[in-house]
Scaffold this motif. Structure first.
Motif, PDB file in Angstrom:
ATOM      1  N   ALA A  79       0.793  -1.302  -0.095  1.00 61.80           N
ATOM      2  CA  ALA A  79      -0.237   0.422   0.040  1.00 61.80           C
ATOM      3  C   ALA A  79       0.932   1.055  -0.202  1.00 61.80           C
ATOM      4  N   TRP A  80       2.022   1.094   0.559  1.00 56.37           N
ATOM      5  CA  TRP A  80       3.038   2.586   0.985  1.00 56.37           C
ATOM      6  C   TRP A  80       3.244   2.837  -0.201  1.00 56.37           C
ATOM      7  N   TRP A  81       3.991   1.748  -1.342  1.00 56.98           N
ATOM      8  CA  TRP A  81       4.328   1.584  -2.526  1.00 56.98           C
ATOM      9  C   TRP A  81       3.613   2.405  -3.445  1.00 56.98           C
ATOM     10  N   MET A  82       2.294   1.784  -3.770  1.00 53.98           N
ATOM     11  CA  MET A  82       1.172   2.329  -4.932  1.00 53.98           C
ATOM     12  C   MET A  82       0.816   3.763  -4.335  1.00 53.98           C
ATOM     13  N   VAL A  83       0.739   4.452  -2.895  1.00 54.33           N
ATOM     14  CA  VAL A  83       0.437   5.545  -2.294  1.00 54.33           C
ATOM     15  C   VAL A  83       1.259   6.361  -3.013  1.00 54.33           C
ATOM     16  N   PHE A  84       2.500   6.473  -2.280  1.00 54.15           N
ATOM     17  CA  PHE A  84       3.309   6.730  -2.943  1.00 54.15           C
ATOM     18  C   PHE A  84       4.129   7.032  -4.689  1.00 54.15           C
ATOM     19  N   PHE A  85       3.882   6.182  -5.074  1.00 52.82           N
ATOM     20  CA  PHE A  85       4.104   6.370  -7.084  1.00 52.82           C
ATOM     21  C   PHE A  85       2.631   6.986  -7.378  1.00 52.82           C
ATOM     22  N   CYS A  86       1.439   7.324  -6.605  1.00 57.63           N
ATOM     23  CA  CYS A  86       0.182   7.923  -7.013  1.00 57.63           C
ATOM     24  C   CYS A  86       0.609   9.210  -6.645  1.00 57.63           C
ATOM     25  N   MET A  87       0.914   9.458  -5.664  1.00 57.19           N
ATOM     26  CA  MET A  87       1.388  11.005  -4.500  1.00 57.19           C
ATOM     27  C   MET A  87       2.701  11.608  -5.919  1.00 57.19           C
ATOM     28  N   LEU A  88       3.798  11.250  -6.443  1.00 59.12           N
ATOM     29  CA  LEU A  88       4.356  11.684  -6.767  1.00 59.12           C
ATOM     30  C   LEU A  88       4.253  12.410  -7.887  1.00 59.12           C
ATOM     31  N   PRO A  89       3.414  12.611  -8.754  1.00 56.57           N
ATOM     32  CA  PRO A  89       3.650  13.524  -9.993  1.00 56.57           C
ATOM     33  C   PRO A  89       2.346  14.300  -9.216  1.00 56.57           C
ATOM     34  N   VAL A  90       1.493  14.658  -7.246  1.00 59.01           N
ATOM     35  CA  VAL A  90       1.261  15.717  -7.163  1.00 59.01           C
ATOM     36  C   VAL A  90       1.982  17.219  -7.404  1.00 59.01           C
ATOM     37  N   GLY A  91       1.302  18.066  -7.807  1.00 58.58           N
ATOM     38  CA  GLY A  91       2.116  19.971  -7.496  1.00 58.58           C
ATOM     39  C   GLY A  91       3.243  19.822  -8.143  1.00 58.58           C
ATOM     40  N   ILE A  92       3.875  18.780  -9.082  1.00 61.31           N
ATOM     41  CA  ILE A  92       4.996  19.179  -9.968  1.00 61.31           C
ATOM     42  C   ILE A  92       4.701  20.081 -10.677  1.00 61.31           C
ATOM     43  N   ARG A  93       5.649  20.971 -11.163  1.00 60.13           N
ATOM     44  CA  ARG A  93       5.814  22.247 -11.765  1.00 60.13           C
ATOM     45  C   ARG A  93       7.884  21.708 -12.199  1.00 60.13           C
ATOM     46  N   LYS A 119       5.348  14.252   0.697  1.00 56.15           N
ATOM     47  CA  LYS A 119       4.684  13.096   0.047  1.00 56.15           C
ATOM     48  C   LYS A 119       5.096  12.371   0.559  1.00 56.15           C
ATOM     49  N   ILE A 120       6.476  11.947   0.914  1.00 62.85           N
ATOM     50  CA  ILE A 120       6.659  10.813   1.926  1.00 62.85           C
ATOM     51  C   ILE A 120       5.673  10.822   3.945  1.00 62.85           C
ATOM     52  N   LEU A 121       5.435  11.493   4.000  1.00 65.83           N
ATOM     53  CA  LEU A 121       4.540  11.476   5.595  1.00 65.83           C
ATOM     54  C   LEU A 121       3.129  11.811   5.116  1.00 65.83           C
ATOM     55  N   ILE A 122       2.764  12.063   4.067  1.00 61.78           N
ATOM     56  CA  ILE A 122       1.278  11.895   4.056  1.00 61.78           C
ATOM     57  C   ILE A 122       1.204  10.016   2.889  1.00 61.78           C
ATOM     58  N   THR A 123       1.934   9.658   1.914  1.00 64.89           N
ATOM     59  CA  THR A 123       2.426   8.538   1.562  1.00 64.89           C
ATOM     60  C   THR A 123       1.553   7.649   2.974  1.00 64.89           C
ATOM     61  N   THR A 124       2.470   7.136   4.341  1.00 66.59           N
ATOM     62  CA  THR A 124       2.966   7.056   5.191  1.00 66.59           C
ATOM     63  C   THR A 124       1.461   6.990   6.288  1.00 66.59           C
ATOM     64  N   PHE A 125       0.659   7.949   6.303  1.00 67.27           N
ATOM     65  CA  PHE A 125      -0.757   8.158   6.784  1.00 67.27           C
ATOM     66  C   PHE A 125      -1.526   7.787   5.665  1.00 67.27           C
ATOM     67  N   LEU A 126      -1.398   7.672   3.959  1.00 65.68           N
ATOM     68  CA  LEU A 126      -2.616   7.248   3.782  1.00 65.68           C
ATOM     69  C   LEU A 126      -2.426   5.767   3.873  1.00 65.68           C
ATOM     70  N   ALA A 127      -1.242   4.867   3.793  1.00 66.42           N
ATOM     71  CA  ALA A 127      -1.234   3.264   3.774  1.00 66.42           C
ATOM     72  C   ALA A 127      -0.781   2.692   5.051  1.00 66.42           C
ATOM     73  N   LEU A 128      -1.031   3.638   5.763  1.00 64.91           N
ATOM     74  CA  LEU A 128      -1.436   2.669   7.455  1.00 64.91           C
ATOM     75  C   LEU A 128      -3.034   3.455   7.521  1.00 64.91           C
ATOM     76  N   VAL A 129      -3.984   3.925   6.120  1.00 65.65           N
ATOM     77  CA  VAL A 129      -5.187   4.292   6.994  1.00 65.65           C
ATOM     78  C   VAL A 129      -5.845   2.615   6.105  1.00 65.65           C
ATOM     79  N   LEU A 130      -5.442   2.594   5.187  1.00 66.54           N
ATOM     80  CA  LEU A 130      -5.549   1.749   4.162  1.00 66.54           C
ATOM     81  C   LEU A 130      -4.707   0.407   4.598  1.00 66.54           C
TER      82      LEU A 130
END
Length: 84
Positions: free
Chosen positions: A13-27, A53-64
Motif C-alpha cells: 500500500a505504501w509503494w502504491m500510494v507513493f507512486f500515485c503521490m509523486l506527480p501531485v503538485g509538480i512544476r 509526500k513521504i509523510l502523506i504516503t505513510t499516513f494514507l498507507a496506514l489508513v488503508l
C-alpha cells in the motif's frame, strides 16, 4: 491474520500510494521559468516536496492497511463457501 501479512499489505500500500503521490503538485523547470543550472533537464521538477509526500504516503498507507485488516478479519466480506 498474522503480522507478516499485515506488514506486506502495508509495504504494498505504501509503494502504491507513493507512486500515485509523486506527480501531485509538480512544476517543471520550464513551467516555473527557473533555469537554475546549465545541463539541467527542462522537465526536471523545481521542488518535488518528497518529505511532505513521504509523510502523506505513510499516513494514507496506514489508513488503508487498518481498513484492510478490519475488513479481512470481520465477516462483512467473505470468499468462503457458505456453510450448510
Amino acid at each position: 491474520m498474522n503480522i507478516a501479512t499485515v506488514i506486506l499489505v502495508y509495504v504494498i500500500a505504501w509503494w502504491m500510494v507513493f507512486f500515485c503521490m509523486l506527480p501531485v503538485g509538480i512544476r517543471s523547470q520550464t513551467e516555473a521559468n527557473a533555469h537554475e543550472a546549465e545541463g539541467v533537464d527542462p522537465g526536471a521538477p523545481v521542488n518535488p516536496n518528497l518529505k511532505k509526500k513521504i509523510l502523506i504516503t505513510t499516513f494514507l498507507a496506514l489508513v488503508l492497511t487498518v481498513a484492510y485488516y478490519f475488513l479481512a478479519t470481520s465477516d462483512l466480506i467473505t470468499f468462503r463457501a457458505p456453510r450448510s
